[in-house]
Design a protein around this motif. Structure first.
Motif, PDB file in Angstrom:
ATOM      1  N   ARG A 127       0.838  -1.198   0.000  1.00 23.74           N
ATOM      2  CA  ARG A 127       0.000   0.000   0.000  1.00 23.74           C
ATOM      3  C   ARG A 127       0.880   1.257   0.000  1.00 23.74           C
ATOM      4  O   ARG A 127       1.693   1.447   0.909  1.00 23.74           O
ATOM      5  CB  ARG A 127      -0.841  -0.045   1.287  1.00 23.74           C
ATOM      6  CG  ARG A 127      -1.912   0.994   1.387  1.00 23.74           C
ATOM      7  CD  ARG A 127      -2.467   0.954   2.793  1.00 23.74           C
ATOM      8  NE  ARG A 127      -3.579   0.062   2.989  1.00 23.74           N
ATOM      9  CZ  ARG A 127      -4.835   0.302   2.650  1.00 23.74           C
ATOM     10  NH1 ARG A 127      -5.126   1.415   2.040  1.00 23.74           N
ATOM     11  NH2 ARG A 127      -5.788  -0.560   2.916  1.00 23.74           N
ATOM     12  N   PRO A 128       0.757   2.135  -1.021  1.00 22.21           N
ATOM     13  CA  PRO A 128       1.601   3.335  -1.030  1.00 22.21           C
ATOM     14  C   PRO A 128       1.175   4.322   0.068  1.00 22.21           C
ATOM     15  O   PRO A 128       0.009   4.320   0.481  1.00 22.21           O
ATOM     16  CB  PRO A 128       1.359   3.945  -2.408  1.00 22.21           C
ATOM     17  CG  PRO A 128       0.352   3.108  -3.100  1.00 22.21           C
ATOM     18  CD  PRO A 128      -0.135   2.053  -2.174  1.00 22.21           C
ATOM     19  N   ALA A 129       2.110   5.157   0.497  1.00 22.13           N
ATOM     20  CA  ALA A 129       1.851   6.076   1.614  1.00 22.13           C
ATOM     21  C   ALA A 129       0.699   7.031   1.317  1.00 22.13           C
ATOM     22  O   ALA A 129      -0.052   7.399   2.220  1.00 22.13           O
ATOM     23  CB  ALA A 129       3.118   6.869   1.923  1.00 22.13           C
ATOM     24  N   HIS A 130       0.530   7.411   0.038  1.00 21.94           N
ATOM     25  CA  HIS A 130      -0.531   8.358  -0.272  1.00 21.94           C
ATOM     26  C   HIS A 130      -1.903   7.690  -0.436  1.00 21.94           C
ATOM     27  O   HIS A 130      -2.878   8.353  -0.765  1.00 21.94           O
ATOM     28  CB  HIS A 130      -0.174   9.182  -1.524  1.00 21.94           C
ATOM     29  CG  HIS A 130      -0.116   8.356  -2.783  1.00 21.94           C
ATOM     30  ND1 HIS A 130       0.928   7.521  -3.077  1.00 21.94           N
ATOM     31  CD2 HIS A 130      -0.986   8.233  -3.799  1.00 21.94           C
ATOM     32  CE1 HIS A 130       0.700   6.912  -4.228  1.00 21.94           C
ATOM     33  NE2 HIS A 130      -0.461   7.331  -4.688  1.00 21.94           N
ATOM     34  N   GLN A 131      -1.951   6.373  -0.230  1.00 25.43           N
ATOM     35  CA  GLN A 131      -3.248   5.670  -0.260  1.00 25.43           C
ATOM     36  C   GLN A 131      -3.391   4.872   1.041  1.00 25.43           C
ATOM     37  O   GLN A 131      -3.420   3.634   1.040  1.00 25.43           O
ATOM     38  CB  GLN A 131      -3.335   4.749  -1.476  1.00 25.43           C
ATOM     39  CG  GLN A 131      -3.327   5.515  -2.786  1.00 25.43           C
ATOM     40  CD  GLN A 131      -3.215   4.612  -4.002  1.00 25.43           C
ATOM     41  OE1 GLN A 131      -3.076   3.406  -3.917  1.00 25.43           O
ATOM     42  NE2 GLN A 131      -3.256   5.223  -5.160  1.00 25.43           N
ATOM     43  N   PRO A 132      -3.472   5.580   2.166  1.00 28.36           N
ATOM     44  CA  PRO A 132      -3.421   4.896   3.466  1.00 28.36           C
ATOM     45  C   PRO A 132      -4.701   4.119   3.774  1.00 28.36           C
ATOM     46  O   PRO A 132      -5.733   4.334   3.123  1.00 28.36           O
ATOM     47  CB  PRO A 132      -3.278   6.073   4.440  1.00 28.36           C
ATOM     48  CG  PRO A 132      -3.968   7.215   3.767  1.00 28.36           C
ATOM     49  CD  PRO A 132      -3.712   7.029   2.296  1.00 28.36           C
ATOM     50  N   TRP A 133      -4.638   3.215   4.763  1.00 28.50           N
ATOM     51  CA  TRP A 133      -5.845   2.583   5.269  1.00 28.50           C
ATOM     52  C   TRP A 133      -6.807   3.700   5.657  1.00 28.50           C
ATOM     53  O   TRP A 133      -6.359   4.684   6.207  1.00 28.50           O
ATOM     54  CB  TRP A 133      -5.470   1.746   6.520  1.00 28.50           C
ATOM     55  CG  TRP A 133      -6.670   1.104   7.144  1.00 28.50           C
ATOM     56  CD1 TRP A 133      -7.137  -0.148   6.894  1.00 28.50           C
ATOM     57  CD2 TRP A 133      -7.551   1.681   8.112  1.00 28.50           C
ATOM     58  NE1 TRP A 133      -8.269  -0.367   7.627  1.00 28.50           N
ATOM     59  CE2 TRP A 133      -8.553   0.735   8.385  1.00 28.50           C
ATOM     60  CE3 TRP A 133      -7.629   2.908   8.780  1.00 28.50           C
ATOM     61  CZ2 TRP A 133      -9.599   0.977   9.298  1.00 28.50           C
ATOM     62  CZ3 TRP A 133      -8.663   3.143   9.665  1.00 28.50           C
ATOM     63  CH2 TRP A 133      -9.633   2.186   9.925  1.00 28.50           C
ATOM     64  N   PRO A 134      -8.118   3.630   5.431  1.00 29.21           N
ATOM     65  CA  PRO A 134      -8.880   2.502   4.876  1.00 29.21           C
ATOM     66  C   PRO A 134      -9.229   2.665   3.403  1.00 29.21           C
ATOM     67  O   PRO A 134     -10.213   2.112   2.957  1.00 29.21           O
ATOM     68  CB  PRO A 134     -10.151   2.549   5.722  1.00 29.21           C
ATOM     69  CG  PRO A 134     -10.398   4.023   5.923  1.00 29.21           C
ATOM     70  CD  PRO A 134      -9.034   4.671   5.984  1.00 29.21           C
ATOM     71  N   THR A 135      -8.433   3.433   2.622  1.00 30.51           N
ATOM     72  CA  THR A 135      -8.750   3.589   1.198  1.00 30.51           C
ATOM     73  C   THR A 135      -8.407   2.293   0.448  1.00 30.51           C
ATOM     74  O   THR A 135      -7.669   1.445   0.960  1.00 30.51           O
ATOM     75  CB  THR A 135      -7.957   4.751   0.570  1.00 30.51           C
ATOM     76  OG1 THR A 135      -6.564   4.421   0.617  1.00 30.51           O
ATOM     77  CG2 THR A 135      -8.210   6.057   1.303  1.00 30.51           C
ATOM     78  N   PHE A 136      -8.940   2.181  -0.750  1.00 28.70           N
ATOM     79  CA  PHE A 136      -8.662   1.006  -1.583  1.00 28.70           C
ATOM     80  C   PHE A 136      -7.401   1.309  -2.391  1.00 28.70           C
ATOM     81  O   PHE A 136      -7.418   2.162  -3.272  1.00 28.70           O
ATOM     82  CB  PHE A 136      -9.858   0.750  -2.509  1.00 28.70           C
ATOM     83  CG  PHE A 136      -9.742  -0.529  -3.275  1.00 28.70           C
ATOM     84  CD1 PHE A 136      -9.762  -1.752  -2.624  1.00 28.70           C
ATOM     85  CD2 PHE A 136      -9.607  -0.527  -4.654  1.00 28.70           C
ATOM     86  CE1 PHE A 136      -9.646  -2.937  -3.318  1.00 28.70           C
ATOM     87  CE2 PHE A 136      -9.492  -1.715  -5.362  1.00 28.70           C
ATOM     88  CZ  PHE A 136      -9.520  -2.915  -4.689  1.00 28.70           C
ATOM     89  N   PRO A 137      -6.282   0.648  -2.081  1.00 28.51           N
ATOM     90  CA  PRO A 137      -5.020   1.047  -2.727  1.00 28.51           C
ATOM     91  C   PRO A 137      -4.827   0.435  -4.105  1.00 28.51           C
ATOM     92  O   PRO A 137      -5.347  -0.628  -4.401  1.00 28.51           O
ATOM     93  CB  PRO A 137      -3.978   0.480  -1.751  1.00 28.51           C
ATOM     94  CG  PRO A 137      -4.627  -0.740  -1.188  1.00 28.51           C
ATOM     95  CD  PRO A 137      -6.108  -0.488  -1.165  1.00 28.51           C
ATOM     96  N   MET A 138      -4.073   1.156  -4.931  1.00 28.64           N
ATOM     97  CA  MET A 138      -3.683   0.612  -6.243  1.00 28.64           C
ATOM     98  C   MET A 138      -2.381  -0.154  -6.051  1.00 28.64           C
ATOM     99  O   MET A 138      -1.305   0.440  -6.050  1.00 28.64           O
ATOM    100  CB  MET A 138      -3.450   1.760  -7.226  1.00 28.64           C
ATOM    101  CG  MET A 138      -4.694   2.540  -7.592  1.00 28.64           C
ATOM    102  SD  MET A 138      -5.852   1.551  -8.536  1.00 28.64           S
ATOM    103  CE  MET A 138      -4.938   1.346 -10.035  1.00 28.64           C
ATOM    104  N   THR A 139      -2.469  -1.435  -5.840  1.00 23.23           N
ATOM    105  CA  THR A 139      -1.259  -2.241  -5.667  1.00 23.23           C
ATOM    106  C   THR A 139      -1.140  -3.242  -6.821  1.00 23.23           C
ATOM    107  O   THR A 139      -2.096  -3.445  -7.570  1.00 23.23           O
ATOM    108  CB  THR A 139      -1.295  -3.020  -4.331  1.00 23.23           C
ATOM    109  OG1 THR A 139      -2.552  -3.688  -4.247  1.00 23.23           O
ATOM    110  CG2 THR A 139      -1.120  -2.101  -3.140  1.00 23.23           C
ATOM    111  N   TYR A 140       0.019  -3.861  -6.917  1.00 17.82           N
ATOM    112  CA  TYR A 140       0.269  -4.847  -7.971  1.00 17.82           C
ATOM    113  C   TYR A 140      -0.539  -6.105  -7.665  1.00 17.82           C
ATOM    114  O   TYR A 140      -0.368  -6.714  -6.613  1.00 17.82           O
ATOM    115  CB  TYR A 140       1.763  -5.173  -8.011  1.00 17.82           C
ATOM    116  CG  TYR A 140       2.172  -6.142  -9.080  1.00 17.82           C
ATOM    117  CD1 TYR A 140       2.211  -5.747 -10.404  1.00 17.82           C
ATOM    118  CD2 TYR A 140       2.527  -7.443  -8.760  1.00 17.82           C
ATOM    119  CE1 TYR A 140       2.597  -6.635 -11.391  1.00 17.82           C
ATOM    120  CE2 TYR A 140       2.915  -8.339  -9.748  1.00 17.82           C
ATOM    121  CZ  TYR A 140       2.945  -7.931 -11.058  1.00 17.82           C
ATOM    122  OH  TYR A 140       3.328  -8.811 -12.029  1.00 17.82           O
TER     123      TYR A 140
END
Ligand SMILES: Cc1cc2nc3c(=O)[nH]c(=O)nc-3n(C[C@H](O)[C@H](O)[C@H](O)COP(=O)(O)OP(=O)(O)OC[C@H]3O[C@@H](n4cnc5c(N)ncnc54)[C@H](O)[C@@H]3O)c2cc1C
Ligand code: SF4
Length: 486
Positions: free
Chosen positions: A322-335
């Motif tokens: 999870r990138p720092a600019h997409q913290p919990w509880p957002t839905f992160p753009m991960t691989y």
């Protein structure tokens, strides 16, 4: 609370997939049937029943996740199904296909792997079907009002089921030859077997919903005439206009939109064709677009026997964590490694397509690409990085730009579109035309099944109020609600 120590003593465990070499030879769902049964109650017991369950927020339907986790932990599957169906018309769709933003928002996920909410959901509903716990719920009495629903994807189906149960007489019009929208003809069988849709349609028919397939409103039936015949209309026609790639060679044989390729494969599974008229067999396949639609093309191409599969994406490869600019509880753009990616193929990031090259018969043979860098708000080609890769079948999976505004529906009703090409609506899902509402991708733009179901439920409440002056139907979202971001 299910198990006060569950989150401390039990590790996250998810459904087991069948071995790759076995599953690429068939079209059945990739999971080992029944693999969740021995583990799922303990997994549900990892739910902490935290004071402020952010999973409710992550899920656009507001699914009552801690409540059904508790019942699942206690083996009370009947009560779990009742709680699950209280907020979700079709949990067997979301339990298989949802990217589970609820899990990204799970409080346990702050410092541990989150609860396997999606797996619990699908187990509850599968058990309910097996045990005869999903039965028709026809209305006690009819309102005498009629509603036409245009489009039979998850938004249209959810709206239709809610309105039928509220006592209105509902007819669903679908231009395709089968009901289901993208559930039927976009999503491949290996992600969700179509028997799950058929079973729900039977339940809906028994409740009183009428279905008309092979009817395109705006072409086969005049849309304004339809409006006059029904007391209200819900447009749930999806966002079916695909983004194109206007580069040299686009017209060559073998370059197709993903939504030309995938439905034909689904039609093979339905028994309409022996082999797909657009088949990947023996071909070097290039899929342009790194999202879910692209992944569906990858898995389909493997099953059809492609010689190679390459998936291209213009963006850079997402981070694993999870990138720092997409913290919990957002839905992160991960691989993400989907089941289709586990099955092989190459994924190439930060590249753009320059042109297609064909043979003397006009069949695509090569794709010329260039590496790109994102600078000053646009993708700049890296000098000297152009190369060509073999491409005998190319599928374009680059998203959708809005609803189909060419088939007469928009024009005949005089509907206004918003700046993004979606059908414009107010805070009650109402369009600029009296008695005409819109739900799902048609109004929201390209989205997810869980949002489509939530839209269908909320629009149904608005229609019920329009028809009767009041409504007890739930409205999980407003038209402007979006996934949580920072
Ligand atoms: C290939 C693919 C894979 C996807 N995978 C996932 C996934 O795994 N998980 C997920 O959450 N989301 C996924 N999505 C997105 C998801 O499928 C959509 O967001 C969702 O189906 C939208 O539902 P809807 O009811 O608004 O529209 P749709 O499902 O698009 O249904 C609209 C229906 O309206 C019909 N129609 C259109 N115009 C007319 C007319 N004039 N008259 C009659 N009928 C008409 C169309 O034929 C269609 O059947 C995927 C999308 C694609 C393309
Ligand atoms: S519908 Fe999606 S977001 Fe909601 S609980 Fe199920 S998996 Fe989670």
């Amino acid at each position: 609370m299910a198990d006060p120590k569950g989150f401390l003593t039990t590790e996250r465990q998810i459904a087991t997939t069948r071995p790759v070499e076995e599953r690429v030879k068939d079209w059945n769902e990739v999971y080992v049937p029944g693999s969740l049964l021995p583990i799922i109650s303990k997994q549900a017991g990892r739910c902490m029943d935290c004071g402020i369950p952010f999973c409710h927020n992550g899920c656009p339907l507001g699914n009552l996740i801690p409540e059904w986790n508790d019942y699942a932990y206690r083996d009370d599957w009947r009560a779990a199904s009742e709680r699950l169906h209280a907020t979700n018309n079709f949990p067997e769709f979301t339990g298989r296909l949802c990217p589970a933003p609820c899990e990204a928002a799970c409080v346990l996920g702050i410092n541990q792997p989150p609860v396997t909410i999606k797996n619990v959901e699908v187990t509850i509903v599968d058990k309910a079907w097996e045990n005869g716990g999903v039965t028709p719920q026809p209305p006690d009495r009819l309102s005498g009002k009629t509603v036409a629903v245009i489009g039979s994807g998850p938004a249209g189906l959810a709206a239709a089921q809610q309105l039928t149960r509220a006592g209105h007489t509902v007819a669903v019009f679908e231009r395709a030859d089968r009901i289901g929208g993208l559930l039927r003809y976009g999503i491949p069988e290996f992600k969700m077997e179509k028997r799950h849709i058929n079973r729900r349609i039977e339940q809906m028919r028994a409740e009183g919903t009428k279905f008309r397939t092979g009817v395109e409103i705006g072409r086969d039936i005049d849309a304004a005439g339809l409006r006059r015949r029904y007391d209200a209309v819900v447009i749930a026609a999806g966002a079916t206009t695909a983004r194109d790639l206007p580069v040299p060679g686009r017209e060559l044989n073998g370059v197709h939109q993903a939504m030309e390729f995938l439905p034909l494969s689904n039609k093979v599974q339905e028994g309409d064709y022996v082999t797909s008229p657009i088949s990947a067999e023996g071909k070097h396949v290039v899929v342009i677009g790194g999202g879910d639609t692209g992944a569906d093309c990858v898995g389909t191409a493997h099953r059809q026997g492609a010689a190679s599969v390459t998936q291209l994406e213009i963006m850079t490869r997402p981070a694993d964590e999870r990138p720092a600019h997409q913290p919990w509880p957002t839905f992160p753009m991960t691989y993400k490694v989907t089941s289709a990616h586990e099955e092989g193929g190459e994924r190439v990031y930060a590249v753009n397509t320059v042109r297609f090259e064909g043979d003397e018969d006009g069949n695509v043979q090569w794709l010329h690409l260039v590496e790109v860098e994102f600078a000053d708000g646009k993708f700049e080609p890296k000098p000297g990085s152009e190369r060509k890769i073999p491409a005998q079948l190319v599928t374009l999976a680059m998203g959708f730009t809005g609803t189909d505004a060419k088939n007469g529906l928009v024009e005949q009703l005089g509907l206004e579109l918003d700046a993004r090409g979606n059908i414009a609506r107010d805070e009650h899902f109402a369009t600029n035309v009296g008695g005409v509402f819109t739900a799902g991708d048609a109004g929201r733009g390209q989205s997810l099944i869980v949002w489509a179901i939530a839209e269908g439920r909320s629009a149904a409440r608005a229609v019920d109020r329009y028809l009767t002056g009041a409504s007890t139907l739930p409205a999980p979202i407003r038209p402007t609600d979006r996934a949580l971001t920072v």
